[in-house]
Scaffold this active site. Sequence first.
Site, mmCIF file in Angstrom:
data_model
loop_
_atom_site.group_PDB
_atom_site.id
_atom_site.type_symbol
_atom_site.label_atom_id
_atom_site.label_comp_id
_atom_site.label_asym_id
_atom_site.label_seq_id
_atom_site.Cartn_x
_atom_site.Cartn_y
_atom_site.Cartn_z
ATOM 1 N N GLY A 194 3.524 -48.071 36.315
ATOM 2 C CA GLY A 194 4.540 -48.247 35.272
ATOM 3 C C GLY A 194 4.175 -49.381 34.340
ATOM 4 N N ASN A 195 5.109 -49.793 33.527
ATOM 5 C CA ASN A 195 4.854 -50.926 32.630
ATOM 6 C C ASN A 195 6.129 -51.755 32.502
ATOM 7 O OD1 ASN A 195 6.423 -49.969 30.197
ATOM 8 N ND2 ASN A 195 5.030 -48.245 30.504
ATOM 9 N N ARG A 196 6.013 -52.871 31.794
ATOM 10 C CA ARG A 196 7.106 -53.845 31.800
ATOM 11 C C ARG A 196 8.134 -53.638 30.695
ATOM 12 N NH1 ARG A 196 4.763 -59.253 31.124
ATOM 13 N NH2 ARG A 196 6.886 -59.930 31.514
ATOM 14 N N SER A 197 8.070 -52.534 29.983
ATOM 15 C CA SER A 197 9.027 -52.339 28.889
ATOM 16 C C SER A 197 10.466 -52.301 29.431
ATOM 17 C CB SER A 197 8.719 -51.033 28.161
ATOM 18 O OG SER A 197 9.698 -50.820 27.181
#
Length: 425
Positions: free
Chosen positions: A218-221
């Site tokens: 995933g990512n930190r958005s």
Amino acid sequence: MALNIVVGITGGIAAYKAVSVVRSLVLAGHDVHVVPTESALRFVGRPTLEAISRNPVHTDLFEGVAEVRHVAIGQAADLIVIAPATANSIAKLAAGLADDLLGNTVLASEAPVVVAPAMHTEMWRHPATQANIATLRERGVTVVGPAVGQLTGSDSGPGRLEEPDVIVRAALEVAERRAEAGGRRGAALTDRQDLAGRRIVVSAGGTREPLDPVRFLGNRSSGKQGVAIAEAAAARGADVTLVAANLEVSEPGGCRVRAVSTALELRDAMREASEGADAVVMAAAVADYRPATVSEGKIKKVDGEEHMTVELVRNPDILAELGASAHDGTLLVGFAAETEPDPERLVELARAKRRAKGADLLIVNRVGWSEGFAADENTVSVIGPDDAVVAEVVGSKVSVAHGILDIIAGRLAPGAAPTKEPHSA
Ligand code: CTP
């Protein structure tokens, strides 16, 4: 429909450009009343303004007292355009001061207000000015510009008065939307409905690409900026579909929410929802790669193996696909979150990205280990179709959302697009 328009001019070098704003409005058949400040008259003469507007020009609170001019002009107005608006006049508007005819006119009016700032970059970026602009936006004022470019001295940056034709177009659009939203007067100032009748699709959040039933890439958005745009667009009257990637939101501000998780799900949802939309805003952070295989059961560590390799395959570039497909009448807006510290190189990266993806506008912000993601504040630059930096917007994510929507609203295909339902909805 001929409108009664007040053009306020405040004291900056760009005041001479206000003459073109007045002229265009008069030639378009509107009744224009110019209200300059005393200092504006040091830059442009009253006879010019009277000749061009074809109406008498007053600045003084104590002239025309018998006809209660200090409130009469504002009460009669259908639209107020202030161009150029200096840092000082923006501060006065934000504070609601009424020590001159223009201040009284604004306070006595329920008409929509459009402000076109012009000042030096340092003054524009000053926290006081930014806080005042945020106050005006929250109050429903439309802010046009400032443009980025050569300023009066040798300096350049954000602070240039937006071109007169852009100001005129944006202002008339605002008046038209207000009229559509239920009459010229009576609507509260906060009740800005400049996106009424428009259909806008916003993606937000970050995709998750599963490795097995319990793990994902995933990512930190945080999705905050995208959700703020969706919410603000809905508040301004748009019919909004929020394609939410892994966000815990339930119809913020009345948006229709489509929950998705992976890039492929996001792509399907975007394709469907963007059909016939007036604007598509791709604020979601999409994984460029996904695991080539997804394990049915939980992946177990292998005793003795210190390294593990996961094979990834490319995800489709959703924005580029939308950009490559015919999107006539749909304004396509991309985002770029970059870690590049040099502001000029950051803008260069954004220009290249906009071209590569076929987006009409690209909004770039700097991110890093401690910047950007979950923060409530944001600073973005907006790159336009000709690669120019059309605006720099600073402030809370809500205020930045309104700033971005001001730019989008000014660039939508003209006229009120009928609200169109997505094909499958
Ligand atoms: N985007 C997309 N599909 C992807 C990747 C990105 O639609 N597979 C969109 C994002 O929603 C954003 C824009 O493209 O609007 C730019 O995203 P960004 O991650 O900055 O760009 P990338 O193309 O992934 O480039 P980079 O190689 O810099 O990661």
